[in-house]
Scaffold this motif. Structure first.
Motif, PDB file in Angstrom:
ATOM      1  N   PRO A 120       0.803  -1.231   0.000  1.00 24.96           N
ATOM      2  CA  PRO A 120       0.000   0.000   0.000  1.00 24.96           C
ATOM      3  C   PRO A 120       0.831   1.273   0.000  1.00 24.96           C
ATOM      4  N   ASP A 121       1.976   1.314   0.713  1.00 25.34           N
ATOM      5  CA  ASP A 121       2.799   2.522   0.710  1.00 25.34           C
ATOM      6  C   ASP A 121       3.303   2.823  -0.698  1.00 25.34           C
ATOM      7  N   GLY A 122       3.838   1.811  -1.352  1.00 28.88           N
ATOM      8  CA  GLY A 122       4.353   2.013  -2.704  1.00 28.88           C
ATOM      9  C   GLY A 122       3.257   2.380  -3.681  1.00 28.88           C
ATOM     10  N   TYR A 123       2.101   1.737  -3.537  1.00 26.58           N
ATOM     11  CA  TYR A 123       0.966   2.017  -4.421  1.00 26.58           C
ATOM     12  C   TYR A 123       0.541   3.479  -4.303  1.00 26.58           C
ATOM     13  N   GLU A 124       0.450   4.011  -3.088  1.00 30.99           N
ATOM     14  CA  GLU A 124       0.089   5.404  -2.894  1.00 30.99           C
ATOM     15  C   GLU A 124       1.175   6.347  -3.408  1.00 30.99           C
ATOM     16  N   TYR A 125       2.451   5.929  -3.255  1.00 27.88           N
ATOM     17  CA  TYR A 125       3.568   6.751  -3.732  1.00 27.88           C
ATOM     18  C   TYR A 125       3.550   6.870  -5.254  1.00 27.88           C
ATOM     19  N   VAL A 126       3.146   5.800  -5.921  1.00 27.44           N
ATOM     20  CA  VAL A 126       3.009   5.836  -7.378  1.00 27.44           C
ATOM     21  C   VAL A 126       2.010   6.905  -7.799  1.00 27.44           C
ATOM     22  N   TRP A 127       0.890   6.988  -7.091  1.00 25.92           N
ATOM     23  CA  TRP A 127      -0.137   7.971  -7.448  1.00 25.92           C
ATOM     24  C   TRP A 127       0.279   9.387  -7.074  1.00 25.92           C
ATOM     25  N   SER A 128       0.981   9.553  -5.964  1.00 21.68           N
ATOM     26  CA  SER A 128       1.272  10.906  -5.480  1.00 21.68           C
ATOM     27  C   SER A 128       2.566  11.487  -6.012  1.00 21.68           C
ATOM     28  N   THR A 129       3.551  10.593  -6.385  1.00 18.36           N
ATOM     29  CA  THR A 129       4.897  11.114  -6.647  1.00 18.36           C
ATOM     30  C   THR A 129       5.555  10.573  -7.902  1.00 18.36           C
ATOM     31  N   ALA A 130       5.719   9.247  -8.013  1.00 19.77           N
ATOM     32  CA  ALA A 130       6.530   8.682  -9.097  1.00 19.77           C
ATOM     33  C   ALA A 130       5.884   7.416  -9.624  1.00 19.77           C
ATOM     34  N   ASN A 131       5.339   7.481 -10.828  1.00 24.41           N
ATOM     35  CA  ASN A 131       4.575   6.354 -11.359  1.00 24.41           C
ATOM     36  C   ASN A 131       5.431   5.158 -11.746  1.00 24.41           C
ATOM     37  N   LEU A 132       6.775   5.315 -11.783  1.00 22.36           N
ATOM     38  CA  LEU A 132       7.639   4.187 -12.123  1.00 22.36           C
ATOM     39  C   LEU A 132       8.193   3.492 -10.883  1.00 22.36           C
ATOM     40  N   TRP A 133       7.720   3.852  -9.697  1.00 24.14           N
ATOM     41  CA  TRP A 133       8.203   3.266  -8.452  1.00 24.14           C
ATOM     42  C   TRP A 133       7.745   1.812  -8.331  1.00 24.14           C
ATOM     43  N   ARG A 134       8.646   0.943  -7.844  1.00 21.94           N
ATOM     44  CA  ARG A 134       8.386  -0.500  -7.785  1.00 21.94           C
ATOM     45  C   ARG A 134       8.326  -1.048  -6.352  1.00 21.94           C
ATOM     46  N   LYS A 135       9.164  -0.524  -5.458  1.00 19.65           N
ATOM     47  CA  LYS A 135       9.379  -1.125  -4.141  1.00 19.65           C
ATOM     48  C   LYS A 135       8.394  -0.594  -3.103  1.00 19.65           C
ATOM     49  N   ASN A 136       8.576  -1.027  -1.847  1.00 22.30           N
ATOM     50  CA  ASN A 136       7.833  -0.382  -0.762  1.00 22.30           C
ATOM     51  C   ASN A 136       8.562   0.910  -0.384  1.00 22.30           C
ATOM     52  N   ARG A 137       8.261   1.493   0.764  1.00 27.46           N
ATOM     53  CA  ARG A 137       8.851   2.789   1.095  1.00 27.46           C
ATOM     54  C   ARG A 137       9.732   2.728   2.333  1.00 27.46           C
ATOM     55  N   ARG A 138      10.354   1.610   2.560  1.00 25.43           N
ATOM     56  CA  ARG A 138      11.304   1.494   3.670  1.00 25.43           C
ATOM     57  C   ARG A 138      12.392   2.557   3.536  1.00 25.43           C
TER      58      ARG A 138
END
Length: 815
Positions: free
Chosen positions: A214-232
């Motif tokens: 869920p963290d990575g999924y939200e980050y894709v929408w808010s910041t960077a659509n090419l993000w793959r990982k979690n947000r550790r």
């Protein structure tokens, strides 16, 4: 190699960090080349995940790169064309709400939608906060993982097969939650009206996790659509772990994810380190899923098995994957996975599950209408997977109390060599195994219980229910000390065992070790009480080259006969009689054919020589290891010449191991980065260096200025699936990853050790002891006119001089 490939090789030497953080936006670029396959191979060799972040065209290669990586490409003279710049996905695609059927949903909206479905179908659907259920940590940003549980009696733990569908381990693969939500919608809306859906819900307990990251999924929408990982927060300026490289199965394998925290496939600081991983693992340990389907994108292909590990069921899994792919509308397309450490691999290795990963769609982020079409395409695959029979399923319980028992399950004669371990467990003591057609013997063992062996007959359509009730052991036998491995001739081994009463008392005098020498019948040897439940016995000496076997036995006063190991006498303890000799020894005083290659490092090539022991460089070895003078070292020169910004490799000459044996070597590894990113990797190949290499060990700790010895046993090699041939080669790769640090490495005293029997003429009965029985043995051989006795002296006659010759050999003794 053309200019483009050469330039790309230079770029790869910099060990690009494929990270896309807030201060380092990502790009998708295209690099033109007339040799795309060669460039792609170079990318894979240097650590890029070519399955995930690179794709090949007719005259180009596409990459996902960081800002730093893009700059490095340009500095090297390449001309990457930017196809896409990472940006908030909400700027690219529409974001709606649960009432809008034409838009993707954000994570809170997905959870809200799940609650609406459950509220409309309370008898069969339930939303579960997995972190609350198992008291596991929430994500880095405080989010919970939510699952939809679907069953005909959803509030009850029914004893029926369990199914898991999980999506979106990788943040940017936003099509996959749509597929999971579509499955939820079809299962709930079709229940009671569609016979196949109704049967699937009635006969299974179904769990669906639409978003595993869920963290990575939200980050894709808010910041960077090419993000793959979690947000550790990795603590070094990089963020994220690839959750689908973080599972324990195969996490240490050579083909697992990257140890570079900036990489898109960073596997994390330890196996199962991530809260998302831990939560899914806890759910799985509780539910014991019989079937697992993991949705990713893109590619429209179903994955099966391991990448570089071995498993006897690989061919069977391939057939099952083909059937799932066909049912999912993908034409039977399959392939092995990109790496080890993936979620579905852990499921089948831990629970005997039938587990696959399916790459769906043709884009990470297609238009929502395309995602809906894809959901329609793959739905028949979900239904097919739900309907696939479970070969054997049941519970393991205590025969008296009926309570669940955690037992180890194994298939006798089926060799699992990659750490697999099927067990029963969970609130019901459930277990299962989905197997290829055939006949098996299922062994069920648990501490304090009598081991059971149960015959199984499996067909492609069979589903057998087998509930197992374990009976408490009458006595508990445990081997404290006993001979194993290699024993020198002439040594009398000692056995120590503890025997403890359980449900019965020990019958005095029934405590024995049963022994035989290289076949034949077992003979009892009494175990002598030593106090405190400890018993001992001395085993006979046997001839060099033999393999003695033994097992332990005692009887209870209730009539039980208890043996160790379980399954004795069919299963026994054993050891070999022999001596250790060196069949190959290289102390590097001469050039025996080792070859060095640079894998992109700017300094640190392997060289043979006497250590320079630079007084102004505190990381070189003072001398070689064995005192002979020379050794192999990484750039044995004055000054700062350690391995920098890449890797260097040294490969052995051809090694003959047809006679078996173990490998021993001394190694030097002085590193200033203790995080496990830098390393000395050791691999072996059975085909003169052609084809796949098998990782045997990965040295990741610094030894300072000291040399260390490492031994690789023959059992280690065989367990790793290595075939011993006359054309073996080994290679040692020293690596310096970003951030750059000191890496100095060395190799010395390389040996192949072989177990064998030294010949001793006077030891006629070959038991390793010279005594009167050797005279009697020689006499019998002489009377029979055998060459052994008659040819002791040089002449061909069989006479008194042969007796004198034997007597002299006996007096002289054995080496």
């Amino acid at each position: 190699m053309n200019r483009l490939i050469a330039a790309a090789s230079a770029v790869l030497a910099t060990q690009l960090a494929l990270a896309a953080g807030p201060d380092d936006p990502a790009y998708r670029v295209r690099v033109a080349t007339d040799q795309p396959a060669e460039l792609l191979a170079e990318l894979g060799e240097m650590g890029f995940d070519t399955e995930c972040d690179a794709s090949i065209g007719r005259n180009s290669v596409e990459l996902i790169l960081s800002e730093t990586g893009l700059a490095q490409l340009r500095r090297r003279g390449l001309e990457p064309v930017i196809l896409e710049t990472a940006r908030p996905l909400r700027e690219v695609l529409g974001v709606g709400d649960p009432e809008n059927p034409l838009a993707y949903l954000l994570y809170p909206d997905i959870v809200s939608w799940m609650n609406q479905v459950a509220a409309a179908n309370p008898a069969i659907a339930q939303v579960v906060d997995l972190n609350a259920m198992f008291e596991t940590a929430t994500t880095q940003e405080g989010r919970s993982l939510y699952a939809m549980r679907i069953s005909d009696n959803v509030q009850t733990n029914e004893d029926e097969p369990t199914f898991l569908l999980v999506s979106c381990h990788h943040a940017r693969e936003i099509v996959t939650p749509v597929l999971a939500m579509d499955a939820i919608e079809r299962l709930t809306s079709g229940y009671g009206t569609d016979p196949r859906i109704t049967a699937a819900v009635d006969n299974n307990e179904i769990w669906i996790i639409p978003v595993a990251n869920p963290d990575g999924y939200e980050y894709v929408w808010s910041t960077a659509n090419l993000w793959r990982k979690n947000r550790r927060n990795n603590g070094n300026g990089t963020f994220g772990v690839d959750q689908n490289r973080n599972y324990p199965q195969g996490w240490t394998a050579s083909c697992s994810g990257s140890t570079n925290s900036g990489s898109d496939v960073y596997k994390g600081p330890s196996a199962g380190s991530e809260p998302e991983t831990q939560t899914i693992m806890q759910l799985s340990l509780d539910r014991r899923f019989a079937k697992v389907l993991d949705y990713h994108s893109s590619g429209r292909i179903t994955l099966y098995g391991y990448n570089c590990s071995s498993n006897p069921l690989t061919s069977f899994w391939g057939n099952e994957a083909q059937a799932l792919s066909s049912a999912s509308g993908y034409g039977g397309s399959t392939r092995p996975p990109s790496a080890e450490g993936e979620q579905y691999q852990w499921q089948f290795a831990r629970f005997g599950s039938l587990a696959h990963l399916t790459e769906t769609a043709t884009q990470f982020q297609p238009p929502f209408s395309a995602a809906q079409i894809e959901a329609q395409l793959v739905w028949p695959g979900v239904l097919h997977f739900l309907e696939r029979p479970v070969s054997v399923i049941g519970t393991v319980t205590d025969a008296v109390t009926g309570l669940p028992v955690q037992a180890d399950l194994s298939l006798l004669g089926v060799s699992f060599v990659s750490g697999e371990s099927n067990t029963s467990g969970g609130p019901l003591g459930r277990y299962q195994w989905i197997l290829p057609p055939g006949s098996y013997t299922l062994e069920v063992a648990a501490a304090g219980y009598q081991t059971q062996q149960i015959p199984l007959s499996v067909t492609s359509a069979s589903e057998q229910r087998l509930d197992i009730q374990l009976v408490s052991e009458a006595l508990v036998l445990s081997l404290v000390n006993g001979p194993s491995g290699l024993i020198e001739p002439g040594i009398q081994p000692v056995v120590e065992v503890d025997i403890t009463p359980a449900s019965q008392q020990i019958v005095p005098g029934s405590e024995n070790v049963f022994f035989r020498d290289s076949g034949g019948a077992f003979s009892p040897i009494a175990l002598t009480p030593a106090g405190g439940g400890r018993y001992t016995a001395s085993l006979p000496t046997t001839a060099c080259g033999t393999t003695p076997e033994y097992y332990l036995q005692a009887m209870g006063d209730g009539g039980a006969t208890m043996r160790l190991p379980a399954g004795a006498p069919a299963v026994v303890f054993s050891y070999d009689i022999g001596t250790l000799t060196v069949s190959f020894h290289d102390n590097f005083q001469t050039n025996t054919g080792w070859t060095a290659v640079n894998l992109g490092a700017t300094t640190g090539d392997w060289e043979r020589g006497v250590p320079v022991n630079d007084p102004n460089w505190a990381y070189d070895p003072i001398s070689d290891s064995d005192g002979s003078g020379s050794c192999l070292l990484t750039q044995n020169q004055l000054g700062n010449t350690d391995v920098d910004d890449g890797a260097v490799r040294i490969t052995s000459p051809r090694l003959d191991m047809t006679g078996g044996g173990s490998i021993s070597y001394d190694y030097y590894l002085n590193m200033t980065n203790p995080a496990g990113v830098d390393r000395l990797l050791v691999e072996i190949n059975s085909n003169n260096g052609v084809g796949a290499w098998t990782e045997i060990v990965r040295h990741e700790t610094s030894g300072g200025l000291g040399w260390r010895t490492h031994k690789i046993t023959e059992a280690d090699l065989l367990a790793a699936g290595v075939t011993l041939t006359s054309t073996m080669r080994m290679r040692f790769t020293a690596n310096d990853s970003n951030p750059q640090s000191i890496v100095e490495s060395g190799l010395d005293a390389f040996k192949i050790l072989v177990y064998e029997c030294d010949t001793c003429y006077a030891d006629c009965d070959t038991n390793g002891v010279l005594d009167i029985f050797d005279f009697l043995c020689f006499q019998n051989s002489f009377v029979l006119g055998e060459p052994y006795a008659c040819d002791c002296d040089p002449d061909p006659a069989c006479d008194i001089f042969d007796f004198l010759c034997f007597q002299n050999a006996f007096v002289g003794g054995c080496p």
